[in-house]
Design an enzyme around this catalytic site. Structure first.
Site, PDB file in Angstrom:
ATOM      1  N   TYR A   1     -22.330   2.074  10.362  1.00 29.71           N
ATOM      2  CA  TYR A   1     -22.763   0.726   9.986  1.00 29.71           C
ATOM      3  C   TYR A   1     -22.396  -0.308  11.055  1.00 29.71           C
ATOM      4  CZ  TYR A   1     -23.549   2.312   5.169  1.00 29.71           C
ATOM      5  OH  TYR A   1     -23.990   2.955   4.046  1.00 29.71           O
TER       6      TYR A   1
ATOM      7  N   LYS B   1       8.620   6.934  -8.858  1.00 30.44           N
ATOM      8  CA  LYS B   1       7.627   6.034  -9.452  1.00 30.44           C
ATOM      9  C   LYS B   1       6.252   6.250  -8.806  1.00 30.44           C
ATOM     10  CE  LYS B   1       8.770   2.313  -6.237  1.00 30.44           C
ATOM     11  NZ  LYS B   1       9.858   1.346  -5.950  1.00 30.44           N
TER      12      LYS B   1
HETATM   13  C1  LIG Z   1      10.968   1.767  -5.075  1.00 32.30           C
HETATM   14  C2  LIG Z   1      12.356   1.385  -5.301  1.00 32.30           C
HETATM   15  C3  LIG Z   1      13.398   2.058  -4.638  1.00 32.30           C
HETATM   16  C4  LIG Z   1      13.163   3.070  -3.544  1.00 32.30           C
HETATM   17  O1  LIG Z   1      12.982   2.391  -2.323  1.00 32.30           O
HETATM   18  P1  LIG Z   1      12.742   3.188  -0.958  1.00 32.30           P
HETATM   19  O2  LIG Z   1      12.639   2.136   0.065  1.00 32.30           O
HETATM   20  O3  LIG Z   1      11.434   3.909  -1.142  1.00 32.30           O
HETATM   21  O4  LIG Z   1      13.864   4.125  -0.791  1.00 32.30           O
HETATM   22  C5  LIG Z   1      14.687   1.727  -4.986  1.00 32.30           C
HETATM   23  N1  LIG Z   1      14.959   0.794  -5.923  1.00 32.30           N
HETATM   24  C6  LIG Z   1      13.974   0.118  -6.560  1.00 32.30           C
HETATM   25  C7  LIG Z   1      14.329  -0.914  -7.561  1.00 32.30           C
HETATM   26  C8  LIG Z   1      12.649   0.387  -6.263  1.00 32.30           C
HETATM   27  O5  LIG Z   1      11.679  -0.291  -6.890  1.00 32.30           O
END
Ligand SMILES: *Cc1c(COP(=O)(O)O)cnc(C)c1O
Length: 376
Positions: free
Chosen positions: A265, A36
């Site tokens: 800054y 994702k």
């Molecule tokens: C992002 C996500 C994962 C992966 O989690 P990690 O901690 O990066 O391994 C697994 N399941 C769901 C539903 C997620 O949203």
């Protein structure tokens, strides 16, 4: 979308990513890479292609629109959209692009069931809430859910739930409670005749909680070389993982900063001695957080050099006095690494996340929005 007006370079090491995948694939039959948010900033299409021949049968993304992107990039594996359809075009895309979607709420379920009247039968994934309190059906709604499914053209082939604190060794009890609750839900579905593939484990669950392994794993951060147990007593379980992202920016100018002079800054840093500073062509516009002001380090020629003063929109100053006195000249055009880089000064994702006061996930997602190159 890539930030393409800057000078930052993100180098993704795909062999390291494949190595991390194999750390799990060697031990488990079905490992679902979670790609994702543009594969946590590593590139959706590139990462899926790199993993395609490594024994993957399913990829997971967040929104249905990401699943459509992935399909259109040429991916022919099963694609799971963990967040499910949000609007009508998402609903139609499930059939158009053969997407396995998570369904987590009654309203969402009825929308998809209605579309199935026109489009035909559809396999779905049921998302259960075992404690996160974001998305998912609760245990109480299981009988009603099953009754609805029996009357619909939808068939659950997968069931999923997400762990709240699998990366905290002291929360083992929570993980066990979530797993027990989830097992109850799976049993209910199986009794109703739905032979679902169950998955609960994220990276931390996969590494350390055997009771969460079930039928498949959802592997995110560990795939990218982030150790979810960094800094805990279980840190060692992630020792085989290799980071896959290096980020660098050019040195623009090198000059002296006299004792007592302030820099950047607000003059939030004042030189304690006669120093030499290098101005690096990166800043918060590239996702390099302003919270690194006076707290982060970069890596030049294998040495850690501290950030001096505020991180600006496109510039950051670092102190290179020590490099200069070691006889290592720093000149305009040299590379400064924000992440990774050569030698003993290599900056791990956990180091950077620590100075930044965040987690490796955010470091990857933000820096990964810059122009990327690949080691294949
Ligand atoms: C992002 C996500 C994962 C992966 O989690 P990690 O901690 O990066 O391994 C697994 N399941 C769901 C539903 C997620 O949203």
């Amino acid at each position: 979308m890539t930030i393409d007006y800057n000078k930052l370079k993100v180098l993704i090491n795909l062999p390291n990513l494949c190595h991390n995948f194999q750390v799990f694939r060697k031990r488990f039959d079905r490992v679902i890479p979670v790609i994702k948010s543009d594969a946590y900033g590593h590139g959706l299409a590139e990462v899926s292609r790199a993993l395609n021949g490594e024994g993957v049968d399913t990829f997971a993304v967040g929104f249905v629109s990401e699943a459509v992107h992935l399909r259109q990039s040429g991916c022919d594996k099963r694609i799971l959209a963990l967040l499910g359809p949000v609007d009508e075009s998402d609903v139609q895309a499930l059939w158009q692009h053969r997407i396995l979607t998570a369904i987590s709420h009654k309203d969402q379920l009825s929308k998809v069931a209605r579309a199935a009247q026109d489009n035909g039968p559809l396999d779905i994934c049921l998302k259960f809430d075992t404690g996160m309190r974001r998305l998912g059906f609760r245990l109480e709604s299981l009988p009603e859910l099953i009754a609805f499914l029996k009357e619909s053209k939808l068939t659950p082939v997968m069931a999923t739930s997400h762990l709240v604190s699998a990366d905290e060794p002291d929360s083992k009890m929570n993980v066990e409670a979530q797993a027990a609750k989830f097992r109850g839900m799976i049993a209910g579905l199986r009794e109703a005749g739905y032979d679902v593939e169950a998955n609960l484990a994220n990276s931390a669950g996969s590494l350390a909680h055997e009771l969460c392994h079930m039928d498949s794993l959802r592997l995110g951060i560990a795939l990218y070389g982030g150790n979810p147990f960094h800094g805990t007593k279980w840190e060692d379980v992630g020792r085989e993982l290799k980071p896959a992202m290096d980020v660098s920016a050019p040195v623009m100018q090198v000059h002296s900063l006299a004792k007592g002079e302030g820099i950047s800054y607000g003059w939030t840093y004042t030189a304690e001695r006669d120093s030499v500073v290098a101005i690096i062509g990166t800043g918060y516009a590239d996702g390099y957080s302003r919270s690194l002001s006076n707290s982060g380090f970069m890596n030049i020629k294998g040495y850690r050099v501290p950030i001096r003063g505020r991180v600006c929109m496109q510039m950051t100053a670092v102190d290179v006095t020590e490099l200069m006195s070691e006889g290592l000249g720093v000149v305009a055009g040299d590379e400064a690494f924000l992440l990774g880089g050569p030698g003993p000064g290599a900056i791990s994702p956990e180091d950077l996340a620590g100075w930044w006061d965040t987690i490796t996930y955010e470091v990857f997602c933000l820096l990964g929005m810059n122009r990327r190159e690949y080691i294949r």
